[in-house]
Motif scaffolding. Sequence first.
Motif, PDB file in Angstrom:
ATOM      1  N   GLU A 102       0.717  -1.134  -0.017  1.00 35.60           N
ATOM      2  CA  GLU A 102       0.112   0.225  -0.153  1.00 35.60           C
ATOM      3  C   GLU A 102       0.888   1.147  -0.059  1.00 35.60           C
ATOM      4  OE1 GLU A 102      -2.912   0.833   3.360  1.00 35.60           O
ATOM      5  OE2 GLU A 102      -4.244   0.474   1.915  1.00 35.60           O
ATOM      6  N   LYS A 103       2.092   1.319   0.697  1.00 41.12           N
ATOM      7  CA  LYS A 103       2.787   2.451   0.700  1.00 41.12           C
ATOM      8  C   LYS A 103       3.518   2.568  -0.508  1.00 41.12           C
ATOM      9  CE  LYS A 103       4.509   1.556   5.509  1.00 41.12           C
ATOM     10  NZ  LYS A 103       5.704   1.475   6.148  1.00 41.12           N
ATOM     11  N   LEU A 104       3.767   1.542  -1.432  1.00 41.62           N
ATOM     12  CA  LEU A 104       4.338   1.584  -2.736  1.00 41.62           C
ATOM     13  C   LEU A 104       3.314   2.181  -3.507  1.00 41.62           C
ATOM     14  CD1 LEU A 104       6.604   1.206  -4.731  1.00 41.62           C
ATOM     15  CD2 LEU A 104       5.615  -1.054  -4.939  1.00 41.62           C
ATOM     16  N   ARG A 105       2.104   1.886  -3.513  1.00 42.04           N
ATOM     17  CA  ARG A 105       0.844   2.106  -4.426  1.00 42.04           C
ATOM     18  C   ARG A 105       0.612   3.646  -4.163  1.00 42.04           C
ATOM     19  NH1 ARG A 105      -5.360   0.171  -3.913  1.00 42.04           N
ATOM     20  NH2 ARG A 105      -6.086   0.984  -5.970  1.00 42.04           N
ATOM     21  N   PHE A 106       0.725   4.142  -2.700  1.00 38.85           N
ATOM     22  CA  PHE A 106       0.530   5.399  -2.498  1.00 38.85           C
ATOM     23  C   PHE A 106       1.585   6.319  -3.121  1.00 38.85           C
ATOM     24  CE2 PHE A 106       0.723   9.131   0.079  1.00 38.85           C
ATOM     25  CZ  PHE A 106      -0.420   9.644   0.190  1.00 38.85           C
ATOM     26  N   ARG A 107       2.892   5.907  -3.006  1.00 34.97           N
ATOM     27  CA  ARG A 107       4.176   6.712  -3.458  1.00 34.97           C
ATOM     28  C   ARG A 107       3.941   6.875  -4.956  1.00 34.97           C
ATOM     29  NH1 ARG A 107       7.212   3.962   0.337  1.00 34.97           N
ATOM     30  NH2 ARG A 107       7.855   2.420  -1.199  1.00 34.97           N
ATOM     31  N   LEU A 108       3.425   5.831  -5.735  1.00 40.59           N
ATOM     32  CA  LEU A 108       3.428   5.722  -7.110  1.00 40.59           C
ATOM     33  C   LEU A 108       2.243   6.684  -7.561  1.00 40.59           C
ATOM     34  CD1 LEU A 108       4.293   2.160  -8.002  1.00 40.59           C
ATOM     35  CD2 LEU A 108       5.857   4.134  -8.230  1.00 40.59           C
ATOM     36  N   ALA A 109       1.279   6.674  -7.043  1.00 41.91           N
ATOM     37  CA  ALA A 109      -0.012   7.616  -7.392  1.00 41.91           C
ATOM     38  C   ALA A 109       0.351   9.099  -7.198  1.00 41.91           C
ATOM     39  CB  ALA A 109      -1.241   7.283  -6.668  1.00 41.91           C
ATOM     40  N   MET A 110       1.052   9.264  -6.083  1.00 42.32           N
ATOM     41  CA  MET A 110       1.535  10.534  -5.705  1.00 42.32           C
ATOM     42  C   MET A 110       2.484  11.100  -6.694  1.00 42.32           C
ATOM     43  SD  MET A 110      -0.547  11.785  -3.510  1.00 42.32           S
ATOM     44  CE  MET A 110       0.203  13.605  -3.242  1.00 42.32           C
ATOM     45  N   ARG A 111       3.402  10.145  -7.435  1.00 40.37           N
ATOM     46  CA  ARG A 111       4.295  10.516  -8.250  1.00 40.37           C
ATOM     47  C   ARG A 111       3.782  11.128  -9.513  1.00 40.37           C
ATOM     48  NH1 ARG A 111       8.971   6.195  -8.583  1.00 40.37           N
ATOM     49  NH2 ARG A 111       8.986   6.984  -6.403  1.00 40.37           N
ATOM     50  N   ARG A 112       2.558  10.175  -9.824  1.00 43.36           N
ATOM     51  CA  ARG A 112       1.792  10.378 -11.034  1.00 43.36           C
ATOM     52  C   ARG A 112       1.280  11.574 -11.133  1.00 43.36           C
ATOM     53  NH1 ARG A 112      -3.258   8.116 -12.197  1.00 43.36           N
ATOM     54  NH2 ARG A 112      -3.707   8.475 -14.479  1.00 43.36           N
ATOM     55  N   LEU A 113       0.493  12.090  -9.901  1.00 43.00           N
ATOM     56  CA  LEU A 113      -0.111  13.140  -9.585  1.00 43.00           C
ATOM     57  C   LEU A 113       0.663  14.393  -9.625  1.00 43.00           C
ATOM     58  CD1 LEU A 113      -2.737  13.109  -6.804  1.00 43.00           C
ATOM     59  CD2 LEU A 113      -3.143  13.933  -8.966  1.00 43.00           C
ATOM     60  N   ARG A 114       1.831  14.323  -9.092  1.00 39.00           N
ATOM     61  CA  ARG A 114       2.684  15.673  -9.164  1.00 39.00           C
ATOM     62  C   ARG A 114       3.440  15.662 -10.436  1.00 39.00           C
ATOM     63  NH1 ARG A 114       4.770  13.531  -4.009  1.00 39.00           N
ATOM     64  NH2 ARG A 114       4.374  15.164  -2.132  1.00 39.00           N
ATOM     65  N   SER A 115       3.359  14.680 -11.267  1.00 34.68           N
ATOM     66  CA  SER A 115       4.240  14.854 -12.650  1.00 34.68           C
ATOM     67  C   SER A 115       3.089  15.464 -13.440  1.00 34.68           C
ATOM     68  CB  SER A 115       4.546  13.420 -13.188  1.00 34.68           C
ATOM     69  OG  SER A 115       3.283  12.806 -13.261  1.00 34.68           O
ATOM     70  N   SER A 116       1.712  15.287 -13.167  1.00 30.42           N
ATOM     71  CA  SER A 116       1.183  16.049 -14.212  1.00 30.42           C
ATOM     72  C   SER A 116       0.315  17.296 -13.809  1.00 30.42           C
ATOM     73  CB  SER A 116      -0.194  14.937 -14.663  1.00 30.42           C
ATOM     74  OG  SER A 116       0.546  13.776 -14.964  1.00 30.42           O
TER      75      SER A 116
END
Length: 422
Positions: A102-116
Amino acid sequence: MPVTFPVSNTNGNARSDAALGILVCERKGNPPFAESSFIKRLHAIGTNSGLRLFAFAPWTWNAVDDTVKGWNWSPKKRQWESSRRPLPALLYDRAWPDTEEEKLRFRLAMRRLRSSNKLVFLNGRLPHKGKVYEILSKDRAFEHLIPPTAFYKGPASLATWLRKNRGSAFLKPIAGSQGKRVVSIVRSRNGEVRLTGRQGDNRPISTQCETEADALQRVERWIGDRAYLMQPMLQLHGPTGEPFDLRVLMQKDNSSRWTCTGIAARLGAPGSVTANLHGGGTSASAKEVLAEYFGERRCEVLLEDIGKSSYSIVARLEQTFGRFAEIGLDFGVDRNGKLWFLEANSKPGRNAMRSAGQEAARVAAERPLSYARSILLRLATIDTRRSPLGNGCSIATTDAQRSPTGNGCATPGRVIHEFDHL
């Protein structure tokens, strides 16, 4: 060049997404995320004050229409309801991922949000505990508060630490929270070593090792390649052996001034190594506990010192790592009455504030929304979501206040090894 607020929108139109989004980790079941009681209370306060807010998990963001799956509490139906909402202008991180997955899923989702997207966060993020200790210990105003601290670098480093610290040590992960995965090492006169701590799910653990070498190897297997800090075993317990510490909640008001919302004592069970509420501890009035343990006069001096230190510490952290809306500070008092700074938390809980008084409990929930409203009013006249730091710090800062690590974030997740062989 100093960075202030983003460029103003010349037509002065309010933003259609002027809402506060509360970041959570959505899960199956009811309630659909952790801290639901706190978020329900935030929703009630926001509704009464005209502030739009909703909870959402970052992985529900749809890049096509820039919407997320937002959750609101329905008082009439007495249930959580979801619907698609525009990605909000301001984010408040109250996500508590449980597992490494879940930590990995959260980090990846936030990274995607920040990039766009150009995101603005209500609260900044502190780096790992080692960096916070390093910054504060360099300041003469705090050096007497910081326990001796060193990075764990394998069994040899722990053996050396035990020799220099009367056969005891307290180890904690640099990026841990809620007292999880801490361990104390205490060597007795006959050479046996007692290991006491908490699992990743906060279950207590305790085991006796016949030799120090055995204990060192067990600790090494458990830590694996995580990053840990070593500190002395401070005598932070009451007369009957119960561990205790003090939680100070520092928050910004709607004028961006730091205020002390409250100070509460947290009491653990006798034999436990932590007083965290998530580990089964209880909260109590700080004044009553300190007066009982150290007497009225010393209690007043301690509360005054804690108050002064808290204002100075949050100012120093903000100067170094960017702006914050709130920071929780933990202090300990040893059996000689000496005050110690334990750690700072940029995602502080609220439960302990109930013991600081009804007013403190009320303000603890209201103040972030008051501060959020002041930010949203500013955002209503700009045409960008961009945080000047682009890294989760809130909207007014200078280059001198940037995190020296580049983004103020803790180190990435590390390989997991359970404490099931101790």
